[in-house]
Design a protein around this motif. Sequence first.
Motif, mmCIF file in Angstrom:
data_model
loop_
_atom_site.group_PDB
_atom_site.id
_atom_site.type_symbol
_atom_site.label_atom_id
_atom_site.label_comp_id
_atom_site.label_asym_id
_atom_site.label_seq_id
_atom_site.Cartn_x
_atom_site.Cartn_y
_atom_site.Cartn_z
ATOM 1 N N LEU A 253 42.965 59.324 8.965
ATOM 2 C CA LEU A 253 41.691 59.500 8.267
ATOM 3 C C LEU A 253 41.908 60.039 6.862
ATOM 4 O O LEU A 253 40.992 60.585 6.246
ATOM 5 C CB LEU A 253 40.788 60.454 9.053
ATOM 6 C CG LEU A 253 40.240 59.906 10.369
ATOM 7 C CD1 LEU A 253 39.499 60.988 11.123
ATOM 8 C CD2 LEU A 253 39.312 58.730 10.108
ATOM 9 N N PRO A 323 27.172 50.800 12.179
ATOM 10 C CA PRO A 323 28.021 51.904 12.662
ATOM 11 C C PRO A 323 28.850 51.507 13.885
ATOM 12 O O PRO A 323 30.011 51.909 13.993
ATOM 13 C CB PRO A 323 27.008 52.994 13.014
ATOM 14 C CG PRO A 323 25.806 52.699 12.188
ATOM 15 C CD PRO A 323 25.767 51.211 12.019
ATOM 16 N N ALA A 326 31.897 49.739 12.721
ATOM 17 C CA ALA A 326 32.840 50.675 12.106
ATOM 18 C C ALA A 326 33.545 51.511 13.182
ATOM 19 O O ALA A 326 34.755 51.757 13.090
ATOM 20 C CB ALA A 326 32.095 51.595 11.129
ATOM 21 N N TYR A 327 32.788 51.917 14.198
ATOM 22 C CA TYR A 327 33.376 52.697 15.296
ATOM 23 C C TYR A 327 34.483 51.891 15.989
ATOM 24 O O TYR A 327 35.589 52.394 16.205
ATOM 25 C CB TYR A 327 32.285 53.075 16.297
ATOM 26 C CG TYR A 327 32.788 53.799 17.522
ATOM 27 C CD1 TYR A 327 33.084 55.155 17.471
ATOM 28 C CD2 TYR A 327 32.978 53.126 18.726
ATOM 29 C CE1 TYR A 327 33.559 55.826 18.588
ATOM 30 C CE2 TYR A 327 33.451 53.777 19.846
ATOM 31 C CZ TYR A 327 33.732 55.131 19.773
ATOM 32 O OH TYR A 327 34.202 55.788 20.889
ATOM 33 N N GLY A 330 37.490 51.773 13.940
ATOM 34 C CA GLY A 330 38.206 53.056 13.976
ATOM 35 C C GLY A 330 39.081 53.165 15.217
ATOM 36 O O GLY A 330 40.250 53.567 15.133
ATOM 37 N N VAL A 331 38.517 52.780 16.356
ATOM 38 C CA VAL A 331 39.303 52.792 17.603
ATOM 39 C C VAL A 331 40.497 51.840 17.464
ATOM 40 O O VAL A 331 41.629 52.166 17.830
ATOM 41 C CB VAL A 331 38.420 52.376 18.801
ATOM 42 C CG1 VAL A 331 39.264 52.167 20.046
ATOM 43 C CG2 VAL A 331 37.335 53.425 19.064
ATOM 44 N N ALA A 334 43.259 53.260 15.172
ATOM 45 C CA ALA A 334 44.042 54.293 15.867
ATOM 46 C C ALA A 334 44.945 53.657 16.916
ATOM 47 O O ALA A 334 46.104 54.061 17.084
ATOM 48 C CB ALA A 334 43.103 55.306 16.516
ATOM 49 N N ALA B 324 31.086 55.108 7.763
ATOM 50 C CA ALA B 324 32.309 55.916 7.603
ATOM 51 C C ALA B 324 32.386 57.016 8.663
ATOM 52 O O ALA B 324 33.470 57.344 9.163
ATOM 53 C CB ALA B 324 32.343 56.538 6.207
ATOM 54 N N ALA B 326 30.986 56.783 11.686
ATOM 55 C CA ALA B 326 31.276 56.095 12.954
ATOM 56 C C ALA B 326 32.751 55.726 13.033
ATOM 57 O O ALA B 326 33.384 55.859 14.093
ATOM 58 C CB ALA B 326 30.404 54.846 13.069
ATOM 59 N N TYR B 327 33.303 55.273 11.906
ATOM 60 C CA TYR B 327 34.728 54.915 11.875
ATOM 61 C C TYR B 327 35.599 56.130 12.228
ATOM 62 O O TYR B 327 36.493 56.044 13.078
ATOM 63 C CB TYR B 327 35.092 54.378 10.485
ATOM 64 C CG TYR B 327 36.559 54.061 10.323
ATOM 65 C CD1 TYR B 327 37.100 52.880 10.820
ATOM 66 C CD2 TYR B 327 37.410 54.953 9.672
ATOM 67 C CE1 TYR B 327 38.440 52.589 10.669
ATOM 68 C CE2 TYR B 327 38.764 54.674 9.513
ATOM 69 C CZ TYR B 327 39.269 53.481 10.018
ATOM 70 O OH TYR B 327 40.606 53.210 9.876
ATOM 71 N N ALA B 328 35.298 57.268 11.599
ATOM 72 C CA ALA B 328 36.073 58.491 11.876
ATOM 73 C C ALA B 328 35.946 58.884 13.343
ATOM 74 O O ALA B 328 36.930 59.304 13.975
ATOM 75 C CB ALA B 328 35.594 59.618 10.971
ATOM 76 N N LEU B 329 34.759 58.718 13.908
ATOM 77 C CA LEU B 329 34.569 59.066 15.322
ATOM 78 C C LEU B 329 35.336 58.093 16.222
ATOM 79 O O LEU B 329 35.826 58.491 17.287
ATOM 80 C CB LEU B 329 33.072 59.069 15.668
ATOM 81 C CG LEU B 329 32.281 60.235 15.056
ATOM 82 C CD1 LEU B 329 30.780 60.009 15.213
ATOM 83 C CD2 LEU B 329 32.680 61.572 15.678
ATOM 84 N N GLY B 330 35.446 56.845 15.802
ATOM 85 C CA GLY B 330 36.245 55.874 16.559
ATOM 86 C C GLY B 330 37.717 56.259 16.567
ATOM 87 O O GLY B 330 38.380 56.245 17.614
ATOM 88 N N VAL B 331 38.231 56.623 15.407
ATOM 89 C CA VAL B 331 39.632 57.075 15.318
ATOM 90 C C VAL B 331 39.822 58.308 16.201
ATOM 91 O O VAL B 331 40.803 58.417 16.944
ATOM 92 C CB VAL B 331 40.010 57.372 13.850
ATOM 93 C CG1 VAL B 331 41.376 58.036 13.770
ATOM 94 C CG2 VAL B 331 39.998 56.089 13.016
ATOM 95 N N HIS B 333 38.017 59.303 18.801
ATOM 96 C CA HIS B 333 37.939 58.948 20.218
ATOM 97 C C HIS B 333 39.288 58.416 20.708
ATOM 98 O O HIS B 333 39.816 58.867 21.730
ATOM 99 C CB HIS B 333 36.847 57.891 20.432
ATOM 100 C CG HIS B 333 36.815 57.329 21.823
ATOM 101 N ND1 HIS B 333 36.269 58.025 22.886
ATOM 102 C CD2 HIS B 333 37.282 56.164 22.329
ATOM 103 C CE1 HIS B 333 36.409 57.297 23.987
ATOM 104 N NE2 HIS B 333 37.020 56.171 23.678
#
Lengths: 353, 353
Positions: A253, A323, A326-327, A330-331, A334, B324, B326-331, B333
Motif C-alpha cells: 500500500l 468500490p 477496487a476491493y 486489492g485482494v 496482495a 482507494a 476499498a482497494y486498501a481494505l482488499g489488500v 483482507h
Amino acid sequence: MTPGGAGVAPRHPDRPHPETVPAGAVPAGKDPAGDDLAAYLRAQATEFLRALRAQREHGNGAGAEGAADAGRALRRSARRISAALHTFRTLLDPAWADSMRPELAWVSGTLALEHAQEARLDRLLLALHRLSGSTPAPVRAVVHAGAPAPAAERGSLTVGAAKAGALLERRLTLARTRAHSAALEALGSARFHAVADRVALLASDVPLAPGAATAGLGPLAAAAEDRLAGAVSVLPLVTAGDPYNAQALVHGLSPDPAPHPQDGPWHQVRLLLRLHRYAREIPRTAPADPRLRPAAEALTRHRDAAEAAAEAAQAARTPRIAPATAYALGVLHADQRHEVEAARFAFQQTWQS
Amino acid sequence: MTPGGAGVAPRHPDRPHPETVPAGAVPAGKDPAGDDLAAYLRAQATEFLRALRAQREHGNGAGAEGAADAGRALRRSARRISAALHTFRTLLDPAWADSMRPELAWVSGTLALEHAQEARLDRLLLALHRLSGSTPAPVRAVVHAGAPAPAAERGSLTVGAAKAGALLERRLTLARTRAHSAALEALGSARFHAVADRVALLASDVPLAPGAATAGLGPLAAAAEDRLAGAVSVLPLVTAGDPYNAQALVHGLSPDPAPHPQDGPWHQVRLLLRLHRYAREIPRTAPADPRLRPAAEALTRHRDAAEAAAEAAQAARTPRIAPATAYALGVLHADQRHEVEAARFAFQQTWQS
C-alpha cells in the motif's frame, strides 16, 4: 527505420576467419573452445532461421498456435545467441558481438510482449477464479467476450471479482493487441531484416576472435557463474527461506507505485541465472547443475507474479471504478505479491538443496 | 433479568458434601482425584473473586490498565472453572455443573468482547502501516483521534490506506464502546451477581459427585486429549505444512460472506486444545506437553487474523466509500487471510515437532 542496425556494417565476411581448424584436428590437451562455441552459435542461428520461416508460413493464414510456437522458438534462439555473445564476448569479434546483442534483445523483447500480456491476463483471471472458490477451467471461455458478462455466466464470481476480471481483460487485451501489431510491424521492418541477414551469415560463419579456437570456454563460463553467485549472495535468502515472512507485501500500500524496489535483485539473479544456464548448454563448459531449471522456474514465476501484481494495482487506479471492483483488485494484488514471496521461498529451497 | 441463573437454585449447600476425606487420608494407591479437582476449583474461584474485587476498585476511578488486568484475570478464571466443569463433569454434581457453565461462558464472553475489538483494531492498523512500509510505532497515537487525520500526520500512508484506517477505527471504536457498555451493564446485572454468588460458594465448597474422591482424573483428562486428537486428525495438516499453499484465501472473493467455513475445524481445535491444556494444569493428570503453549498461540493468532480479515471485508461493504479505500481494505483482507495460513503452518510445525 533501422535505428540499431543502420550503423553496423555486416563486417565479418571481410574479416579473416579464425575457425579454420577442423573439429578432429584440435591438438591433444587443447580445449576446442572456438569449435564448441561456433557449433553452438551456428545451431542456434539455424534454429532462428527455421523458426522465422515457420512464423512466416503460419502468419500467412495458418493456425495461431503454430505462429505462437514459431514465435517462442524465435525468441528462444535469439536469447541464446545474445547470451553467448555476452558470456563469450572475448572469444568473438567484440565489435560484431556488441552491435548484434541489442538487436537480438530488441527482437526477443518485441516478440515476447504479446505472449507476456496474454499470460498475465490468464494468470490474473485464474487467480480471480481461485480466490472466488470457483472452478478455474472455464476462465478464458467465460470472460473472453470483452464486455462484462452477467454474474451468472461467470460462475460464482462476485460482482466485484467479475468487474475486476472484465477491467483487467479490457486493459490486457488492448495491451496484447498493441503488442501484436508492434510484433508484426517489427517482423516487417528493415531493422528486423538486417538482424535476420546477420543471423543467416552466423549460421554458416561465426566471427571468432583470433586465437579463440585454442582458448577455453571454461574460464568465461565460470565467470558467468561467479557473477550469478555474487548476485545470489546479496539476496535476502535467510528471510526468503522463512515461510510466511510477509516481506513481499511490505510495500503493498506504499504511495510509491509499482514496481517494488525489493524485486530488483531477484530480477537481476533471474537474468544472470539465464546467462549461466545457457553457457552450460555448450559442450565441455561444466557438468549440468540439476538446480538450474527449478531455480529458473521459480524466478520466472517471481517475475510473472510481480508484474501481475503491478497490473492489478495499476488497474485499481482506473477512474470511477466501483468500490467492489477496487476491493477485488486489492485482494488480487496482495495474492500476487504472496505469489512473489512463495516464488522466493521456492528459489531458496532449490538453491540451498 | 437473570435468564440463565433464575431457574438454578444454589443447591449445593443443601446437598450432602462428598469432599470429606482430608488430603492426607487418601488410601495408598488411590488417586485423590476429588481433592485435586476441588483444590483447583477452589483456587480458580478465589482468583475469580480477587479479580472481581480488583475490577470494582479500578472501575471506581482508578487506572484503565488495572481494570484491564482485572478483567483479564476474571475471564481467565471463569474460562478455567468452566473448562474443569466440562472435562470433569462426571466427578461433579452434574446438574450444578450444567447450569453453571453457560453462566461462566456468558461472563467470559461478555467481558472479552471489548478487549477483542481493541486488539482487532490494533492488529488492522498495524497491518496497514506494515503494508505501507511505514514505521508501526505511532499507530495508536496517530489514528486514535477518531476523525480521519490528514495524510501527512499518518506518516507515509496512502490516501486509501489512511481512509481505510479511519473507517476501521470508526467501526471498531464504536464496537468497542458498545462492548464496554455491555460489559459494565453485565457486571451490574442480577445475573452476574448470581454467578458471583455461586463462585463465592465454590471457593469454599466444591459440589463433588459421590465417589469422586476415589475416582481418577486421569481417564477424564485423557478423554479430553482424545477429543483434541480426533479434531486435529481431521485438520488438513499436510496442506498446512506445505508453505504458501494459498488455501486460506481460496474464498477471499467468494460471494458467500465471512466467516470462512474452512476456518471452523481450526477454531474447534483451538477450543479443545484449551480444554486439554487447562485439564493438564490440575496436578497428577499427566505430564505437561511443551507443544501446548505454542500450538495454542498459533490457533489464537489464527482466530484473530480470521476475524480481522472478516472485519476488513465487512468494512469494504460500507456504502459510498472511495475506490482507494476499498482497494486498501482488499489488500488488508488478503494480508490477514495469509496470516491465517501462516498460523496454520505454525500450528502444523509445532504439532509435528
